[in-house]
Write a protein that holds these residues in place. Structure first.
Motif, PDB file in Angstrom:
ATOM      1  N   ALA A 200      62.811  13.018  56.274  1.00  0.00           N
ATOM      2  CA  ALA A 200      63.935  12.276  56.824  1.00  0.00           C
ATOM      3  C   ALA A 200      63.889  12.315  58.343  1.00  0.00           C
ATOM      4  O   ALA A 200      63.497  13.318  58.941  1.00  0.00           O
ATOM      5  N   VAL A 201      64.279  11.217  58.933  1.00  0.00           N
ATOM      6  CA  VAL A 201      64.592  11.129  60.362  1.00  0.00           C
ATOM      7  C   VAL A 201      66.108  11.207  60.454  1.00  0.00           C
ATOM      8  O   VAL A 201      66.806  10.399  59.834  1.00  0.00           O
ATOM      9  N   HIS A 202      66.625  12.174  61.205  1.00  0.00           N
ATOM     10  CA  HIS A 202      68.080  12.279  61.217  1.00  0.00           C
ATOM     11  C   HIS A 202      68.703  10.964  61.677  1.00  0.00           C
ATOM     12  O   HIS A 202      69.610  10.431  61.009  1.00  0.00           O
ATOM     13  N   SER A 203      68.239  10.429  62.786  1.00  0.00           N
ATOM     14  CA  SER A 203      68.784   9.192  63.356  1.00  0.00           C
ATOM     15  C   SER A 203      68.014   8.892  64.627  1.00  0.00           C
ATOM     16  O   SER A 203      67.231   9.726  65.100  1.00  0.00           O
ATOM     17  N   HIS A 229      69.458   8.202  58.728  1.00  0.00           N
ATOM     18  CA  HIS A 229      70.789   7.708  59.070  1.00  0.00           C
ATOM     19  C   HIS A 229      70.629   6.515  60.013  1.00  0.00           C
ATOM     20  O   HIS A 229      69.907   6.605  61.010  1.00  0.00           O
ATOM     21  N   LEU A 230      71.338   5.412  59.717  1.00  0.00           N
ATOM     22  CA  LEU A 230      71.173   4.201  60.521  1.00  0.00           C
ATOM     23  C   LEU A 230      72.521   3.582  60.868  1.00  0.00           C
ATOM     24  O   LEU A 230      73.329   3.301  59.972  1.00  0.00           O
ATOM     25  N   ALA A 264      67.602   3.574  54.295  1.00  0.00           N
ATOM     26  CA  ALA A 264      68.508   3.720  55.433  1.00  0.00           C
ATOM     27  C   ALA A 264      69.885   4.095  54.911  1.00  0.00           C
ATOM     28  O   ALA A 264      70.426   3.418  54.031  1.00  0.00           O
ATOM     29  N   VAL A 265      70.436   5.174  55.429  1.00  0.00           N
ATOM     30  CA  VAL A 265      71.726   5.676  54.960  1.00  0.00           C
ATOM     31  C   VAL A 265      72.837   5.146  55.864  1.00  0.00           C
ATOM     32  O   VAL A 265      72.728   5.192  57.090  1.00  0.00           O
ATOM     33  N   HIS A 266      73.880   4.634  55.247  1.00  0.00           N
ATOM     34  CA  HIS A 266      75.066   4.040  55.881  1.00  0.00           C
ATOM     35  C   HIS A 266      74.807   2.581  56.260  1.00  0.00           C
ATOM     36  O   HIS A 266      75.399   1.692  55.667  1.00  0.00           O
ATOM     37  N   ALA A 267      73.990   2.315  57.289  1.00  0.00           N
ATOM     38  CA  ALA A 267      73.716   0.930  57.704  1.00  0.00           C
ATOM     39  C   ALA A 267      75.021   0.150  57.839  1.00  0.00           C
ATOM     40  O   ALA A 267      75.143  -0.981  57.366  1.00  0.00           O
TER      41      ALA A 267
END
Length: 440
Positions: A200-203, A229-230, A264-267
């Motif tokens: 994972a890339v945090h953001s 997280h995006l 992508a989480v949230h977006a």
């Protein structure tokens, strides 16, 4: 093993009646609909679904539930309490807390969890003697709770898009750079068929643009899931535009982060061009509606994302609520609020966000369906509670809650029966684990 489901959701728009389900060695071997109940076969009363997948979890955030709403529940209240809990955890207390959280997930029908893990080092930011001991704790916690886990080890390097260094408790989140992250996590050797390693890339706030390809390459070489997280908040977008002259989505695309194995989480705050980039690259999106509204982050464009070909999954993120029925129906409900119209997603599509699509996003493409050859995961939901009495079984997702789950089977093994976890006293374990990291 054999089960007889009063109703079972197979590959169709609605559940079917009278389904005999058979499994061996953790896989479904026969699924036969329209059958009378055979004698001696356990009967699953209500609607039986494929196992649910929670595609985005921060296990330690569960300790914050109900504890961040003084001062009217500002974001800063939440963040300060989150950092306080993060600063108190060690491998032993994290194992106990995560085990209780994952058992709560099991009670809610979750058979697989994606743990977005960035609590790597000790409170001073020093590596433990075993640099992945916190990951080991999470893998063991999942095994004890009876669920599968995809450990999304998270690269977290800076405190902001401007490259500010990590400080305070954040230091335990970070490695020196992405290469050091890859070296550390690449040495992890998880044990057990229930666990898979992913990245994972945090953001874009926490990983500079020059470091992003290292994480993307690590995942690509292993054909492992990659999550990020995006655009969770407008401030992230604004800071990214100032520093890079691009939206976070475009920055990730240019760095090779987007693609069919990426989620992508949230977006939440996307431009039309961002939506097109996600759809065109085959990137999935994990929506976390209960956390997004708890933190006042906003309502994401679920409809446009789906129309662009983006596969949608769901997660409970900070665990303000653990209820994937609520997450799934909120995908439709929030789209109704956003557009002023009803009828964007069918019940079957919503259940897929909480099941098959989520499993696929976590690297378990052989789960999330009641079909021959798939992993033998079952979740039975009662239809005689005050919430579900009298409903059309096809509308289950718009009525049921996690409290209506009665039975859960993971890889052919019963984990929950009659609404109780078969191995853990979950309320007692949760209370003790949370008390240990929020007091003293």
């Amino acid at each position: 093993m054999r089960w007889y489901a009063e109703y079972a959701w197979l590959d169709g728009p609605a559940p079917v009646a009278g389904v005999l389900i058979e499994a061996e060695a953790g896989r479904f071997t026969a699924v036969t609909a329209g059958q009378p109940a055979p004698p001696g076969v356990p009967r699953l009363a209500g609607v039986t679904l494929p196992g649910l997948a929670n595609a985005h979890s921060h296990a330690f955030h569960r300790a914050l539930r109900g504890r961040t709403h003084d001062d009217r529940g500002s974001f800063w209240t939440w963040r300060d309490r989150m950092y306080a809990v993060a600063g108190r955890l060690d491998p032993d207390t994290y194992l106990v807390l995560a085990r209780a959280v994952y058992a709560e997930l099991a009670l809610a029908g979750v058979t697989c969890v994606g743990e977005f893990h960035y609590l790597h080092h000790d409170p001073q930011g020093r590596r433990y003697t075993d640099p992945n001991v916190m990951a080991d704790a999470l893998a063991q916690a999942a095994a004890d709770a009876g669920v599968r886990i995809t450990l999304l080890d998270t690269c977290y390097l800076t405190a902001g898009v401007d490259g500010a260094p990590l400080a305070g408790v954040q230091r335990r989140f970070g490695d020196a750079d992405a290469t050091a992250w890859a070296d550390r996590f690449g040495s992890w050797r998880p044990t057990g068929a229930h666990v898979r390693a992913a990245a994972a890339v945090h953001s874009v706030r926490a990983v500079p643009a020059a470091e992003l390809p290292v994480v993307a390459d690590w995942a690509a070489q292993r054909r492992a899931p990659l999550h990020v997280h995006l655009s969770e908040q407008p401030a992230e977008n604004a800071a990214c535009l100032v520093r890079y002259g691009r939206t976070p989505t475009k920055l990730l695309a240019d760095a090779g982060v987007l693609g069919p194995d990426t989620t992508a989480v949230h977006a939440t705050h996307l431009t039309d061009a961002d939506v097109a980039l996600l759809g065109g690259s085959g990137t999935g999106v994990c929506l976390c509606p209960t956390t997004e509204r708890d933190l006042a982050d906003g309502i994401g464009p679920a409809g446009p994302l789906s129309a662009a070909g983006v596969a949608l999954s769901v997660g409970s993120d900070s665990h303000a609520v653990i209820d994937l029925f609520e997450e799934a129906r909120a995908v439709e409900a929030h789209e109704r609020l956003r557009t002023g119209r009803r009828g964007h997603f069918s019940p079957a599509q919503l259940l897929a966000t909480a099941g098959e699509v989520g499993h696929r996003a976590l690297g378990w493409a052989d789960a999330g369906r009641i079909a021959v050859g798939a992993r033998a995961d079952l979740v039975t939901v009662r239809c005689d509670s005050v919430r579900t009495a009298g409903i059309d079984p096809a509308g289950l997702v718009f009525a049921a809650t996690a409290a209506d789950v009665t039975d859960v089977v993971v890889d052919g093994r019963p984990v929950v029966a009659d609404g109780r976890h078969l191995h853990l006293d979950v309320p007692a374990e949760l209370a003790a684990a949370i008390r240990a990291v929020t007091t003293g």
